[in-house]
Structures are given as structure tokens and as C-alpha cells.
Motif scaffolding. Structure first.
Motif, short mmCIF file in Angstrom:
data_model
loop_
_atom_site.label_atom_id
_atom_site.label_comp_id
_atom_site.label_asym_id
_atom_site.label_seq_id
_atom_site.Cartn_x
_atom_site.Cartn_y
_atom_site.Cartn_z
N ASN A 132 -19.16 -81.71 43.31
CA ASN A 132 -19.76 -80.68 44.14
C ASN A 132 -20.33 -81.23 45.45
N VAL A 133 -19.81 -82.40 45.88
CA VAL A 133 -20.20 -82.95 47.17
C VAL A 133 -19.54 -82.12 48.26
N SER A 134 -20.28 -81.81 49.31
CA SER A 134 -19.77 -80.96 50.37
C SER A 134 -18.72 -81.68 51.20
N MET A 135 -17.63 -80.96 51.47
CA MET A 135 -16.62 -81.46 52.40
C MET A 135 -17.09 -81.20 53.82
N PRO A 136 -16.56 -81.95 54.82
CA PRO A 136 -16.92 -81.69 56.21
C PRO A 136 -16.59 -80.25 56.61
N GLN A 137 -17.41 -79.67 57.49
CA GLN A 137 -17.17 -78.31 57.96
C GLN A 137 -15.83 -78.23 58.68
N PRO A 138 -14.92 -77.34 58.24
CA PRO A 138 -13.60 -77.26 58.89
C PRO A 138 -13.73 -76.73 60.32
N SER A 139 -12.90 -77.25 61.20
CA SER A 139 -12.84 -76.72 62.57
C SER A 139 -12.10 -75.39 62.55
N ASN A 140 -12.19 -74.64 63.65
CA ASN A 140 -11.48 -73.36 63.71
C ASN A 140 -9.97 -73.55 63.66
N ASP A 141 -9.48 -74.66 64.22
CA ASP A 141 -8.05 -74.94 64.13
C ASP A 141 -7.63 -75.16 62.68
N GLU A 142 -8.48 -75.87 61.93
CA GLU A 142 -8.19 -76.07 60.51
C GLU A 142 -8.24 -74.74 59.74
N LEU A 143 -9.19 -73.89 60.10
CA LEU A 143 -9.29 -72.58 59.45
C LEU A 143 -8.03 -71.77 59.70
N LEU A 144 -7.49 -71.85 60.91
CA LEU A 144 -6.26 -71.12 61.23
C LEU A 144 -5.10 -71.62 60.37
N ARG A 145 -5.07 -72.92 60.11
CA ARG A 145 -4.02 -73.48 59.24
C ARG A 145 -4.18 -72.98 57.81
N TYR A 146 -5.43 -72.88 57.35
CA TYR A 146 -5.68 -72.33 56.01
C TYR A 146 -5.21 -70.87 55.94
N ILE A 147 -5.50 -70.10 57.00
CA ILE A 147 -5.07 -68.70 57.04
C ILE A 147 -3.56 -68.61 56.93
N GLN A 148 -2.87 -69.45 57.70
CA GLN A 148 -1.41 -69.44 57.67
C GLN A 148 -0.89 -69.85 56.29
N GLN A 149 -1.58 -70.79 55.64
CA GLN A 149 -1.14 -71.29 54.34
C GLN A 149 -1.32 -70.26 53.23
N TYR A 150 -2.42 -69.47 53.30
CA TYR A 150 -2.77 -68.62 52.17
C TYR A 150 -2.61 -67.12 52.44
N GLN A 151 -2.20 -66.72 53.64
CA GLN A 151 -2.13 -65.30 53.94
C GLN A 151 -1.10 -64.57 53.08
N PHE A 152 -0.01 -65.27 52.72
CA PHE A 152 0.98 -64.63 51.85
C PHE A 152 0.39 -64.38 50.47
N LEU A 153 -0.36 -65.35 49.94
CA LEU A 153 -0.99 -65.19 48.63
C LEU A 153 -1.98 -64.03 48.65
N ILE A 154 -2.78 -63.94 49.70
CA ILE A 154 -3.76 -62.85 49.83
C ILE A 154 -3.05 -61.50 49.87
N SER A 155 -1.96 -61.43 50.61
CA SER A 155 -1.20 -60.18 50.69
C SER A 155 -0.62 -59.81 49.33
N GLU A 156 -0.14 -60.80 48.60
CA GLU A 156 0.47 -60.53 47.30
C GLU A 156 -0.58 -60.10 46.28
N ILE A 157 -1.76 -60.73 46.32
CA ILE A 157 -2.84 -60.33 45.41
C ILE A 157 -3.26 -58.89 45.72
N SER A 158 -3.41 -58.57 47.00
CA SER A 158 -3.80 -57.22 47.41
C SER A 158 -2.78 -56.20 46.94
N TYR A 159 -1.50 -56.52 47.12
CA TYR A 159 -0.43 -55.61 46.71
C TYR A 159 -0.45 -55.39 45.20
N THR A 160 -0.66 -56.47 44.43
CA THR A 160 -0.67 -56.37 42.97
C THR A 160 -1.84 -55.54 42.48
#
Length: 218
Positions: free
Chosen positions: A36-64
Motif C-alpha cells: 500500500n505504498v503510494s505510487m508517484p502522482q501520474p502526470s496528465n500525459d500519463e492519465l491520457l495514456r491510461y484513458i486510452q488503455q482502459y476506455q474500451f473496458l469502461i465502455s464494455e462494462i457500461s454496455y453490459t
């Protein structure tokens, strides 16, 4: 014989190096999840990469979940330990059995996408209820829904709200009808800021753009 032994030694060394590289590359996330050690705060560019990586999963969960006829809002973010938080906002009267089925359905979607459920944390809360901002958000649908309710209560009539994230900020766009004056635009701006604060987010991280370009039908 010598060549065979040399090849075997080379293969073992290569395996050790590759194994060490894989361990070191994943060690920060594994260590954070276990301790439970904290990871460094992600930059906004990193957050955008996370969004791109997981947006399909979020859409599929919402659809289901919609196929199951559930009323909900789905948001997601990155927890300090590196896990992805799936934040589900539900109506007030949802029994334990329904909540359990929602979680199981979401886990099934995660597994179907060949992702490790351990890398995710599912959080259920009441619809429109502010929640402590533990994760670094990748979406703010619950905040926008709360703002929508506040604007309806203030009789803004016809309007639209949407939001998105850039490498610099979270953009909130509010569009009112053309007859709305400066006072109405200022009121919408204030409601947006108040709602963001109620959800315990930093207003300075948001850019709020209020326009009045919507045309009403005669």
C-alpha cells in the motif's frame, strides 16, 4: 560438446537477464499493491495514456450493465497503489444482492478482456453522493451528474454539459440557450465550482467554459 555447453550457458544467462528485467519493470506496482505504498502522482500525459488503455473496458462494462437494466454512473481512476478504481454510482435503494451481482458482472467483463481482477478495485456508492477523492480520476461523470441536478434545480431550462481531459487540465463545457444573460452564465460557473468542491476536487485543475449558443425551438 563444448559448443552445446556454451549454448546452454548462454541460454541460462539470457533467461536470468530477461527474468530480472521483467521483475524490475513490474516491481514498483507489485510492491505498491502488497504494501500500500503510494505510487508517484501520474502526470496528465500519463492519465491520457491510461484513458486510452482502459476506455474500451469502461465502455464494455457500461454496455453490459445497461443490458441488465441497471441505473448507474461509471467512473474510473488510478489509486495510490497503482490499481484502477472502478467507481459505480447507484440509486439510493439498491439491495446487497444487486450490488453483489453488479460486482460479479464487472469482474466477468474484466476477465473476458484477459485482465487481472487483482489490478482493479470496485467501489460502489450512492448516486450523486460525493466520495472522498482517493484515486486520481480519469472521468468525472458523477460530478457532471451532480452539476446537472443543481442546474435543473436552479431552473436553467435547456442546457448541455460535457467534460474531457487534456494534457493540461480537465475541461468542463456548459452550453446555455442564447437568451441567457451574463448573470446566468456567472451563476452556472459558480455552480460548477461549488459542485467540484463538494466532491473534494481542486477547482484549479478544471477549466470551466460557459457559453450560451444553444438555439431553442419556437
Amino acid at each position: 560438446m563444448f559448443i552445446k555447453r556454451l549454448f546452454t550457458l548462454w541460454f541460462l544467462l539470457l533467461s536470468i537477464v530477461c527474468g530480472a528485467f521483467f521483475f524490475l519493470a513490474n516491481a514498483p506496482i507489485q510492491y505498491a499493491e502488497k504494501t500500500n505504498v503510494s505510487m508517484p502522482q501520474p502526470s496528465n500525459d500519463e492519465l491520457l495514456r491510461y484513458i486510452q488503455q482502459y476506455q474500451f473496458l469502461i465502455s464494455e462494462i457500461s454496455y453490459t450493465l445497461r443490458k441488465e437494466s441497471y441505473s448507474f454512473l461509471l467512473d474510473y481512476g488510478i489509486l495510490p497503489n497503482g490499481k484502477i478504481e472502478l467507481l459505480v454510482s447507484l440509486p439510493d435503494k439498491v439491495d446487497h444482492k444487486t450490488k453483489q451481482h453488479i460486482e460479479e458482472t464487472m469482474l466477468d467483463v474484466i476477465k473476458a478482456n484477459e485482465l487481472n481482477p487483482i489490478s482493479f478495485q470496485i467501489t460502489l456508492k450512492q448516486l450523486y453522493e460525493p466520495v472522498e477523492a482517493i484515486s486520481t480520476r480519469l472521468s468525472y461523470n458523477d460530478v457532471m451528474a451532480n452539476l446537472f441536478e443543481a442546474m435543473v434545480a436552479e431552473n436553467f431550462g435547456t442546457f448541455s454539459i460535457d467534460h474531457s481531459m487534456t494534457s493540461e487540465e480537465i475541461q468542463v463545457r456548459i452550453n446555455l440557450t442564447q437568451e441567457k444573460n451574463h448573470k446566468a452564465k456567472k451563476k452556472a460557473q459558480q455552480l460548477a465550482e461549488d459542485t467540484i468542491k463538494q466532491h473534494q476536487f481542486d477547482v484549479e485543475a478544471f477549466s470551466i467554459d460557459v457559453q450560451n449558443t444553444m438555439k431553442t425551438l419556437d
